[in-house]
Design an enzyme around this catalytic site. Structure first.
Site, short mmCIF file in Angstrom:
data_model
loop_
_atom_site.label_atom_id
_atom_site.label_comp_id
_atom_site.label_asym_id
_atom_site.label_seq_id
_atom_site.Cartn_x
_atom_site.Cartn_y
_atom_site.Cartn_z
N TRP A 65 -42.40 41.69 -19.05
CA TRP A 65 -41.53 40.51 -18.94
C TRP A 65 -40.65 40.51 -17.70
CZ3 TRP A 65 -43.27 42.35 -23.55
CH2 TRP A 65 -43.75 41.43 -24.48
N CYS B 228 -45.62 36.59 -25.13
CA CYS B 228 -45.77 36.25 -26.55
C CYS B 228 -46.93 35.30 -26.87
CB CYS B 228 -44.47 35.70 -27.12
SG CYS B 228 -44.02 34.06 -26.51
N HIS C 286 -40.55 31.33 -28.62
CA HIS C 286 -41.30 32.53 -28.95
C HIS C 286 -42.47 32.10 -29.83
CE1 HIS C 286 -42.46 36.55 -29.80
NE2 HIS C 286 -42.07 36.52 -31.06
N ASP D 227 -46.43 38.67 -36.38
CA ASP D 227 -46.07 38.60 -34.96
C ASP D 227 -46.58 39.83 -34.21
OD1 ASP D 227 -44.97 38.23 -32.51
OD2 ASP D 227 -42.93 37.87 -33.21
N GLU E 136 -47.56 19.20 -34.29
CA GLU E 136 -47.08 19.04 -35.67
C GLU E 136 -45.79 19.85 -35.80
OE1 GLU E 136 -48.19 20.06 -40.34
OE2 GLU E 136 -49.70 20.43 -38.81
N GLU F 135 -30.33 21.03 -42.27
CA GLU F 135 -29.03 21.63 -41.95
C GLU F 135 -27.93 20.98 -42.78
OE1 GLU F 135 -27.07 22.78 -37.73
OE2 GLU F 135 -29.24 22.79 -37.94
N GLU G 87 -29.97 24.79 -48.22
CA GLU G 87 -29.75 25.68 -47.07
C GLU G 87 -28.65 26.70 -47.41
OE1 GLU G 87 -28.91 25.22 -42.31
OE2 GLU G 87 -27.36 24.53 -43.69
N TYR H 243 -38.79 32.59 -19.72
CA TYR H 243 -38.79 31.97 -21.05
C TYR H 243 -38.10 32.85 -22.08
CZ TYR H 243 -42.33 34.83 -23.42
OH TYR H 243 -43.00 35.85 -24.05
N GLU I 65 -13.36 10.35 -20.54
CA GLU I 65 -14.51 11.21 -20.29
C GLU I 65 -14.82 11.28 -18.80
OE1 GLU I 65 -17.85 9.78 -22.64
OE2 GLU I 65 -18.77 8.91 -20.86
N ILE J 119 -33.90 23.54 -18.74
CA ILE J 119 -34.79 22.43 -18.40
C ILE J 119 -36.08 23.01 -17.84
CG2 ILE J 119 -32.97 20.74 -17.99
CD1 ILE J 119 -33.32 21.25 -14.97
#
Length: 678
Positions: free
Chosen positions: A233, A269, A326, A349, A427, A437, A442, A507, A530, A573
């Protein structure tokens, strides 16, 4: 008295059996069958005829180096009147005569692998036995033809990368039925340390998809064993190739085998997950690659990520990270060790992150157990639960050594994604991992998981609000603006300092060089006011700093002079690569030479050197990568264009995966779906 059949020769009817068992894409030159489903063998007798009720045949099926009935790696059975699909059985389906049509059914829970079947004194046949997701008696049974076509039979797919605000589709050639790949998959099982220590016990374990999935999770990485891939990495990729350059699993698996099981360099990954998916599908376990955006790597299982920043809002490296995304895999199976609610998708994983029972592997854990907060369930529930649910605490480390908490709203576990069944769309499967949430369910899951941090959180309406806004035209090669938006929700005037910076980032969250920076010491806001602060990102500054991930981390840090409170907003981004256009020339038919005309327009304000296009596709390019290098450079705004020839070998819908690489524009991916006629 029963008369033993005197067998002279036999025909394994490979073409018929392999098509019937949906293994014909592996080829029809040898017998490859699935558990719990009969296959046919034609026996030709040397003398005598088959007489129902009078003729006998002793059959012995054996697998592994130390076959034993106790381990379930040896089964003895004779002729029955009818096939019994719940156990090893054999029956004759032809009328009396000197040609005998023998039907043999392997037990639906038999260990998978290479078998010899001894028939009487003179018959000895060999075959490969796989899991059977079409068989209701098999632990991997899946009751949906469209899902089986996608998760077992499809040799290509889409893996989602990019960022959670902007998921990017990466095509992948799983190629699980390409020539020789099944043999490599069986070799992976044979090279696992458990098999090398106790082969008899390991082969017995291969009846169980839970065991096989866990072995694969350890063997796709090479951290404790002669596994397939070495992860890297940081730094360059000397001695190997960049993980970005792979287009499929076939080359990786073949390289591992031809290099005497030395690890292939290098993986990250999505490569680990894609290879695990290829091997699972090859062995008959339904499998899919999933992507978790803003994925937490929790080292100490406290379900909290402590994120440290300096006084400019830049990350200070620590072992606990939030990965931009990931990837892992889900395998489909029953979990007889739990209630039936936990059957179905199991997360596993293969990326080496933390040890589990002393080995770098993770799972399988029922996805449902993660959703319900059942952290005592096997295997590795706390680690996966943290990946999608960990709380993030941001702490500023100051120059004088002191620390202070920073308000920040990073929510991990966003937009958990996989390829849709039967189409290339995304999907969203977040609802399979977590309840909405703020819902009662939860809270119940967090209570069960003892996730105290999340339970204690009250929604504070922060007096000062800070977000980062971007525009839609963030393409590689362009200059563009990003914005920090500061809002004062208090009743008083505010005077603040705003540090707004950008840096290249990989990443998995490792920061690179600065791409643009602004430090405003005097931002004044009236009540309800603002302020929109732009930061210009110029290609001349960011172009040379980007990693192959094309990611830039934007961080805005707001410090209120009156209270000394700090607020942090972070947004990653992803810069769009140019589109690769693919035209197919010629009528797409089996065994007919076709050309792919491939074009990419250079979006950069500088020329591209060493341009190379390459293609691969299951049943399209003969199991190999075909490359074509351009003889000249490509100037700004000019097209790079090639024709590459290939010959499809099988009909059906196939994905041609394309990669473009050059000096300044690395590993741009594209694809074209092609319907090949007969």
């Amino acid at each position: 008295m029963a008369q033993a059949l005197d067998i002279d020769r036999w025909n394994l009817e490979c073409e018929f059996n392999n098509m019937d068992h949906r293994t014909d894409l592996n080829g029809v030159d040898r017998l490859i069958v699935r558990r719990g489903q009969p296959f046919s063998v034609s026996l030709y007798l040397r003398s005598g005829n088959y007489q129902p009720g009078l003729s006998s045949l002793d059959c012995v099926a054996e697998t592994g180096p130390q076959p034993s009935e106790q381990y379930g790696t040896r089964a003895s059975f004779g002729l029955s009147a009818n096939i019994d699909t719940s156990r090893w059985s054999a029956a004759v389906t032809s009328p009396p005569g000197d040609m005998v049509a023998l039907s043999v059914c392997p037990a639906p829970d038999a260990p998978i692998g290479r078998y010899t079947l001894t028939l009487g004194r003179s018959g000895r046949i060999e075959f490969i036995l796989l899991f059977n997701p079409w068989c209701p008696g098999d632990a991997v049974y899946m009751d949906n033809e469209q899902s089986l076509a996608e998760y077992v039979l499809s040799q290509d797919g889409i893996i989602f990368r990019g960022s959670y605000k902007h998921p990017i589709s990466t095509p992948w050639n799983f190629g699980q039925f390409e020539s020789g790949i099944l043999d490599v998959c069986l070799r992976i099982l044979d090279m696992n340390p458990k098999c090398l220590r106790n082969p008899g016990k390991d082969c017995s374990g291969r009846r169980n998809p839970i065991y096989v999935s866990r072995v694969l999770s350890a063997m796709v990485n090479c951290n404790d064993d002669k596994g397939v891939l070495l992860g890297k990495w940081t730094g360059g990729y000397e001695g190997g190739i960049s993980p970005m350059s792979w287009k499929g699993s076939v080359e990786i698996l073949r390289n591992w085998e031809t290099q005497a099981c030395q690890p292939v360099r290098y993986g990250q990954c999505w490569v680990f997950a894609a290879v695990a998916c290829s091997v699972s599908r090859a062995l008959g376990i339904p499998c899919r690659v999933v992507t978790n955006y803003l994925s937490a790597h929790d080292v100490n299982s406290d379900l909290v990520i402590h994120r440290y920043i300096d006084e400019n809002g830049d990350l200070v490296q620590s072992r606990e990270m939030i990965w931009n995304y990931h990837c892992w895999v889900e395998n489909w199976m029953t979990r007889p060790d739990f209630k039936s609610d936990f059957n179905g998708w199991q997360a596993t994983d293969p990326t080496p992150q933390e040890k589990s029972e002393g080995v770098y592997c993770c799972g399988p854990i029922p996805v449902r157990a993660i959703k319900e907060g059942e952290l005592t369930f096997k295997y590795d529930a706390p680690f996966v639960f943290a990946e999608v649910n960990a709380d993030v605490i941001t702490i500023m480390k100051k120059k004088d050594g002191s620390t202070s908490n920073v308000t920040s709203t990073t929510v991990v576990g966003q937009k958990i994604s996989t390829k849709s069944v039967g189409s290339d769309t995304r999907e969203d499967i977040t609802h399979l991992y977590k309840y909405p949430e703020g819902s009662d369910e939860e809270r119940e899951a967090f209570t069960k998981a003892n996730h105290q941090n999340k339970l204690l959180q009250q929604q504070e309406n922060q007096g000062l609000h800070l977000t980062i806004k971007v525009t839609s035209d963030m393409r590689k090669g362009c200059d563009f603006d990003v914005f920090a938006l500061v809002t004062n929700n208090t009743q008083s005037n505010k005077k603040c300092r705003l540090v707004f910076g950008s840096a290249a980032v990989s990443y998995n969250g490792i920061l690179g060089e600065n791409c643009g920076f602004k430090d405003l010491l005097n931002v004044e806001l009236s009540p309800g006011g603002e302020r929109r602060v732009p930061l210009r990102l110029n290609y001349s500054k960011y172009g040379g700093n980007l990693s192959e991930d094309n990611l830039i981390r934007l961080a805005a840090l707001l410090i209120d002079y009156s209270t000394r409170d700090a607020t942090l907003a972070v947004r990653n981004i992803v810069l769009e690569n140019p589109e690769i256009k693919v035209r197919i020339l010629g009528e797409p038919k089996e065994n007919r030479k076709l050309a792919a005309e491939i074009t990419l327009q250079n979006p950069l304000p500088e020329q591209l050197d060493n341009c190379c296009f390459s293609i691969e596709g299951a049943n399209l390019t003969g199991g190999r990568v075909i490359s074509e290098r351009l003889s000249s450079s490509v100037g700004p705004g000019e097209d790079a264009k090639v024709k590459i020839y290939f010959t499809p070998t099988h009909s059906g819908l196939r994905k041609l995966v394309v990669d473009f690489d050059s000096s300044k524009l690395c590993h741009v991916k594209g694809y074209r779906n092609v319907i090949i006629g007969k």
